[in-house]
Scaffold this motif. Sequence first.
Motif, PDB file in Angstrom:
ATOM      1  N   LYS A  59       0.779  -1.369  -0.120  1.00  0.00           N
ATOM      2  CA  LYS A  59      -0.129   0.110  -0.119  1.00  0.00           C
ATOM      3  C   LYS A  59       0.705   1.183   0.152  1.00  0.00           C
ATOM      4  N   ASN A  60       1.888   1.315   0.803  1.00  0.00           N
ATOM      5  CA  ASN A  60       2.680   2.614   0.991  1.00  0.00           C
ATOM      6  C   ASN A  60       3.650   2.643  -0.315  1.00  0.00           C
ATOM      7  N   ASN A  61       4.035   1.332  -0.968  1.00  0.00           N
ATOM      8  CA  ASN A  61       4.824   1.536  -2.102  1.00  0.00           C
ATOM      9  C   ASN A  61       4.116   1.913  -3.305  1.00  0.00           C
ATOM     10  N   ILE A  62       2.784   1.470  -3.380  1.00  0.00           N
ATOM     11  CA  ILE A  62       2.086   2.093  -4.489  1.00  0.00           C
ATOM     12  C   ILE A  62       1.745   3.517  -4.363  1.00  0.00           C
ATOM     13  N   ASN A  63       1.164   3.824  -3.316  1.00  0.00           N
ATOM     14  CA  ASN A  63       1.006   5.292  -3.029  1.00  0.00           C
ATOM     15  C   ASN A  63       2.109   6.075  -3.237  1.00  0.00           C
ATOM     16  N   ARG A  64       3.567   5.682  -3.112  1.00  0.00           N
ATOM     17  CA  ARG A  64       4.620   6.432  -3.331  1.00  0.00           C
ATOM     18  C   ARG A  64       4.919   6.408  -4.928  1.00  0.00           C
ATOM     19  N   LEU A  65       4.319   5.349  -5.562  1.00  0.00           N
ATOM     20  CA  LEU A  65       4.689   5.261  -7.124  1.00  0.00           C
ATOM     21  C   LEU A  65       3.698   6.185  -7.783  1.00  0.00           C
ATOM     22  N   CYS A  66       2.470   6.258  -7.063  1.00  0.00           N
ATOM     23  CA  CYS A  66       1.241   7.085  -7.670  1.00  0.00           C
ATOM     24  C   CYS A  66       1.868   8.812  -7.413  1.00  0.00           C
ATOM     25  N   ARG A  67       2.635   8.960  -6.465  1.00  0.00           N
ATOM     26  CA  ARG A  67       2.830  10.536  -6.255  1.00  0.00           C
ATOM     27  C   ARG A  67       4.022  10.914  -7.005  1.00  0.00           C
ATOM     28  N   GLY A  68       4.341  10.301  -7.876  1.00  0.00           N
ATOM     29  CA  GLY A  68       5.625  10.921  -8.591  1.00  0.00           C
ATOM     30  C   GLY A  68       6.645  10.191  -8.904  1.00  0.00           C
ATOM     31  N   ALA A  69       6.293   8.741  -9.365  1.00  0.00           N
ATOM     32  CA  ALA A  69       7.733   7.813  -9.871  1.00  0.00           C
ATOM     33  C   ALA A  69       7.782   7.985 -11.404  1.00  0.00           C
ATOM     34  N   SER A  70       8.774   7.669 -11.934  1.00  0.00           N
ATOM     35  CA  SER A  70       9.106   7.496 -13.162  1.00  0.00           C
ATOM     36  C   SER A  70       8.502   6.119 -13.986  1.00  0.00           C
ATOM     37  N   TYR A  71       8.277   6.166 -15.114  1.00  0.00           N
ATOM     38  CA  TYR A  71       7.675   4.816 -15.655  1.00  0.00           C
ATOM     39  C   TYR A  71       8.561   3.576 -15.490  1.00  0.00           C
ATOM     40  N   VAL A  72       9.745   4.068 -15.209  1.00  0.00           N
ATOM     41  CA  VAL A  72      10.689   3.174 -15.378  1.00  0.00           C
ATOM     42  C   VAL A  72      10.715   2.306 -13.862  1.00  0.00           C
ATOM     43  N   VAL A  73      10.742   2.959 -12.719  1.00  0.00           N
ATOM     44  CA  VAL A  73      10.563   2.632 -11.554  1.00  0.00           C
ATOM     45  C   VAL A  73       9.183   1.647 -11.236  1.00  0.00           C
ATOM     46  N   VAL A  74       7.868   2.052 -11.873  1.00  0.00           N
ATOM     47  CA  VAL A  74       6.801   1.446 -11.842  1.00  0.00           C
ATOM     48  C   VAL A  74       6.706   0.488 -12.764  1.00  0.00           C
ATOM     49  N   PHE A  75       7.193   0.310 -13.791  1.00  0.00           N
ATOM     50  CA  PHE A  75       7.443  -0.909 -14.544  1.00  0.00           C
ATOM     51  C   PHE A  75       8.212  -1.906 -14.045  1.00  0.00           C
ATOM     52  N   TYR A  76       9.449  -1.432 -13.205  1.00  0.00           N
ATOM     53  CA  TYR A  76      10.259  -2.568 -12.516  1.00  0.00           C
ATOM     54  C   TYR A  76       9.545  -3.088 -11.161  1.00  0.00           C
ATOM     55  N   TYR A  77       8.975  -2.048 -10.766  1.00  0.00           N
ATOM     56  CA  TYR A  77       8.189  -2.520  -9.372  1.00  0.00           C
ATOM     57  C   TYR A  77       7.209  -3.856  -9.944  1.00  0.00           C
ATOM     58  N   ALA A  78       6.463  -3.583 -10.710  1.00  0.00           N
ATOM     59  CA  ALA A  78       5.553  -4.393 -11.559  1.00  0.00           C
ATOM     60  C   ALA A  78       6.111  -5.823 -11.907  1.00  0.00           C
ATOM     61  N   LEU A  79       7.265  -5.470 -12.439  1.00  0.00           N
ATOM     62  CA  LEU A  79       7.940  -6.843 -12.844  1.00  0.00           C
ATOM     63  C   LEU A  79       8.346  -7.482 -11.705  1.00  0.00           C
ATOM     64  N   LEU A  80       8.937  -6.817 -10.602  1.00  0.00           N
ATOM     65  CA  LEU A  80       9.392  -7.684  -9.435  1.00  0.00           C
ATOM     66  C   LEU A  80       8.206  -8.392  -8.976  1.00  0.00           C
ATOM     67  N   TRP A  81       6.967  -7.875  -8.828  1.00  0.00           N
ATOM     68  CA  TRP A  81       5.997  -8.619  -8.230  1.00  0.00           C
ATOM     69  C   TRP A  81       5.579  -9.762  -8.944  1.00  0.00           C
ATOM     70  N   GLU A 275      12.475   7.133   0.691  1.00  0.00           N
ATOM     71  CA  GLU A 275      12.800   8.500   0.414  1.00  0.00           C
ATOM     72  C   GLU A 275      11.904   9.374   1.106  1.00  0.00           C
ATOM     73  N   GLU A 276      10.596   9.094   1.178  1.00  0.00           N
ATOM     74  CA  GLU A 276       9.650   9.624   1.334  1.00  0.00           C
ATOM     75  C   GLU A 276       9.613   9.863   3.080  1.00  0.00           C
ATOM     76  N   ASP A 277       9.689   8.511   3.480  1.00  0.00           N
ATOM     77  CA  ASP A 277       9.677   8.711   4.899  1.00  0.00           C
ATOM     78  C   ASP A 277      10.708   9.395   5.552  1.00  0.00           C
ATOM     79  N   PHE A 278      12.046   9.305   4.924  1.00  0.00           N
ATOM     80  CA  PHE A 278      13.207  10.280   5.093  1.00  0.00           C
ATOM     81  C   PHE A 278      12.852  11.772   5.052  1.00  0.00           C
TER      82      PHE A 278
END
Length: 299
Positions: A59-81, A275-278
């Motif tokens: 949940k936190n990771n998806i919220n972080r992706l929706c708040r300003g992640a690049s397409y590369v990170v989004v695709f890489y996270y989906a591929l990891l899953w 990073e957002e937590d920091f």
Amino acid sequence: MVSPNSFSSQPISASEAMSRSTEDQALSPVGSDLKCDGYDMFLVVSSVLFVLYLMVHAKNNINRLCRGASYVVVFYYALLWLVTLLNLAWSFLQTWQCSPGKEVAWNLLSLFTASGMLCLEISPMAFLLKDNYMNGMEALAHSFLASGIIVFVDTLLKAIYVFGFGVPLFNRNVGSTHTIKWSLWIVHKLLFAAAYGFILFVHFSKWREKLPPRPAFYNYVAVMFVFSVITLFACGLAGIGFGLGNWLYDITVLCYHSLYLPFLYVTFLADFFHEEDFLLDNAYYSEMKDAGFFDADWE
């Protein structure tokens, strides 16, 4: 009259009988099941734990992706899953490689799992080595073009050898009896060891400024280089008939499928999601400092 081809005319020594018994047990379904059961528990537990970890933070990771992640990170996270779920299924279904009638299903599952993990292994290097900091779909296309070509060629060759020529690339129970299998794995691991070794060589040479200034990247390359060398050594020993090679190769397969995905997540994705937590902690600290909570520390 006793036939000359009868069993009584060809006595078998005790050593031959023991050798045949061992061979028959290894080739029988029961013997194969005994070999498969040794790794099921560790693989399943490690895979389940990593899936649970991803689910807890999803949940936190998806919220972080929706708040300003690049397409590369989004695709890489989906591929990891996707690869994590494939690896979980691969861990649960280890006995397929020992079950009659499951060879094709096991080879398909192993092929897709290996291709997904290979894509995860190559993609971050392709992105960082290109020093690609563009945004949008163009960055995604440039980042995964090279890795996609490599994965496609690798998957195609493995499929040809497995389904076309019947090479048991994904069956660990053949031992040293299949020279072609070990020859192919030796070439495969040699290429990866050479690639990682070349990156490390450039890092310690006068051309190091051409590489990205990221310590985590070089730690990843160093670990994968050592792992590739160990796997190459194991395949070489197994190919020439040393029992130690089969055992060491099984250990490398166990480590790769149980530890690689968490290692990859910690190396390339954990910092992004934390990073957002920091930044939030820094904001809280600034607000408390402005409110005078730390004035007593200076008195």
